[in-house]
Design a protein around this motif. Structure first.
Motif, short mmCIF file in Angstrom:
data_model
loop_
_atom_site.label_atom_id
_atom_site.label_comp_id
_atom_site.label_asym_id
_atom_site.label_seq_id
_atom_site.Cartn_x
_atom_site.Cartn_y
_atom_site.Cartn_z
N THR A 83 -3.88 3.07 -6.36
CA THR A 83 -5.19 2.33 -6.10
C THR A 83 -4.95 1.16 -6.07
O THR A 83 -5.83 0.60 -6.55
CB THR A 83 -6.55 2.90 -5.54
N HIS B 112 1.73 6.37 -13.01
CA HIS B 112 0.73 6.76 -12.05
C HIS B 112 -0.57 7.29 -11.75
O HIS B 112 -1.13 7.41 -12.78
CB HIS B 112 1.85 8.53 -11.90
N LYS C 72 2.58 5.66 -5.49
CA LYS C 72 2.53 6.78 -6.93
C LYS C 72 0.74 7.03 -7.38
O LYS C 72 0.63 6.88 -8.53
CB LYS C 72 2.75 4.74 -7.97
N GLN C 73 0.51 7.16 -6.20
CA GLN C 73 -1.50 6.95 -6.54
C GLN C 73 -1.94 5.84 -7.73
O GLN C 73 -2.84 6.22 -8.49
CB GLN C 73 -1.66 8.96 -6.84
N ASN D 125 -5.06 1.58 -11.35
CA ASN D 125 -5.68 0.72 -10.55
C ASN D 125 -4.78 -0.47 -10.85
O ASN D 125 -4.47 -0.66 -11.13
CB ASN D 125 -6.96 0.74 -10.53
N LEU E 92 1.38 -1.58 0.04
CA LEU E 92 -0.05 0.20 0.21
C LEU E 92 1.36 1.16 0.64
O LEU E 92 0.19 2.39 -0.76
CB LEU E 92 -0.95 -0.13 1.12
N PRO E 93 2.52 1.60 0.44
CA PRO E 93 2.84 2.44 0.50
C PRO E 93 3.00 2.64 -0.61
O PRO E 93 3.25 4.01 -1.05
CB PRO E 93 4.35 2.56 1.61
N SER E 94 3.94 1.58 -1.23
CA SER E 94 4.89 2.71 -2.35
C SER E 94 3.42 2.69 -3.66
O SER E 94 4.14 3.32 -4.36
CB SER E 94 5.75 1.43 -3.19
N ALA E 95 2.67 1.59 -3.84
CA ALA E 95 1.52 2.20 -4.22
C ALA E 95 0.88 3.33 -3.97
O ALA E 95 0.51 4.54 -5.39
CB ALA E 95 0.35 1.50 -4.61
N GLU E 96 0.91 3.75 -2.92
CA GLU E 96 0.19 5.40 -2.20
C GLU E 96 1.42 6.22 -3.16
O GLU E 96 0.76 7.78 -3.59
CB GLU E 96 0.05 5.42 -1.43
#
Length: 233
Positions: free
Chosen positions: A101, A137, A98-99, A140, A92-96
């Motif tokens: 979801t 970025h 790069k915006q 999903n 979740l942090p590395s996905a967040e």
């Protein structure tokens, strides 16, 4: 000495000093309050480089042990649902950053599979890492897991540029450099999918990828893993 044996020896001998460099750099960074911005930036680069080298060394060791048939697999019955949930939470942090979801509806249970817990963790880690790494970025990633009559199926779908037919033919090979590139400057060893395939097959499972690339078609790739259920007596 054969090439594989030499790779194993060199990788093993490199692992300890790289880990030491990483540890020392992290110690310096933890004292960052007293450091200049310039020094802090340098320690950050050391940590990034050490992590990339350590990732390559670990992957080389894994590939060599898998090909030599000496990697231990402890096949047992367990519910994979908590492992999928944990893997999603880890990214979740590395996905967040790069915006991106990650969509995943946590199930209470998927039933039992016959597999190796640590190998499943590595498989999920590699596939989720790739999904985030190759997604632009703001896109999903979809994670789905469901129980089937003879297996549990786990799907990880991204909204990247997809995988061409030519790349698909060599997707699970060693040191493969695909036409798609990480979208945030991330590092790739070219070994992750090779390890995934060998580990899944060692657990008597199946792994494959589905992707359509072409004008008017939705982009992205879906990696599918099926792990066998225990046979009913």
């Amino acid at each position: 000495i054969e090439k594989n044996e030499l790779l194993a020896i060199v990788s093993h001998d490199l692992k300890n000093p790289i880990t030491a460099v990483l540890g020392l750099a992290e110690m310096l960074q933890s004292d960052g309050a007293s450091e200049s911005n310039h020094t802090s930036a340098i320690t950050g680069q050391i940590i990034l480089a050490a992590n990339q080298m350590l990732s390559l060394v670990k992957n080389l060791l894994d590939v060599n042990r898998l090909e030599a048939g000496v990697m231990p697999f402890h096949i047992e019955e367990f519910d994979p649902a908590p492992f999928v949930t944990s893997a999603v939470q880890q990214y979740l942090p590395s996905a967040e950053a790069k915006q991106i979801t990650i969509h995943y509806t946590q199930g209470i249970s998927l039933g039992l599979v016959l597999a190796d817990r640590q190998a499943l963790v590595q498989v999920l880690d590699n596939l989720l890492s790739n999904a985030v790494k190759y997604s632009p970025h703001g896109k999903n990633v979809y994670v789905r897991a469901d129980s089937r009559p003879t297996c549990v199926r786990i799907e990880i779908q991204d909204e990247g540029e997809g995988i061409s037919e030519g790349d698909m033919q060599r997707l699970f090979g060693k040191f493969v450099r695909l036409s798609a590139r990480p979208t945030g400057g991330e590092h790739s060893t070219g070994l992750g999918l090779s390890i995934v395939k060998k580990m899944v097959e060692a657990m008597n499972g199946k792994v494959w990828c589905e992707s359509k690339v072409g004008e008017g078609l939705p982009t992205g790739a879906t990696f599918i893993v099926e792990l066998p259920k225990p046979r009913e007596l």
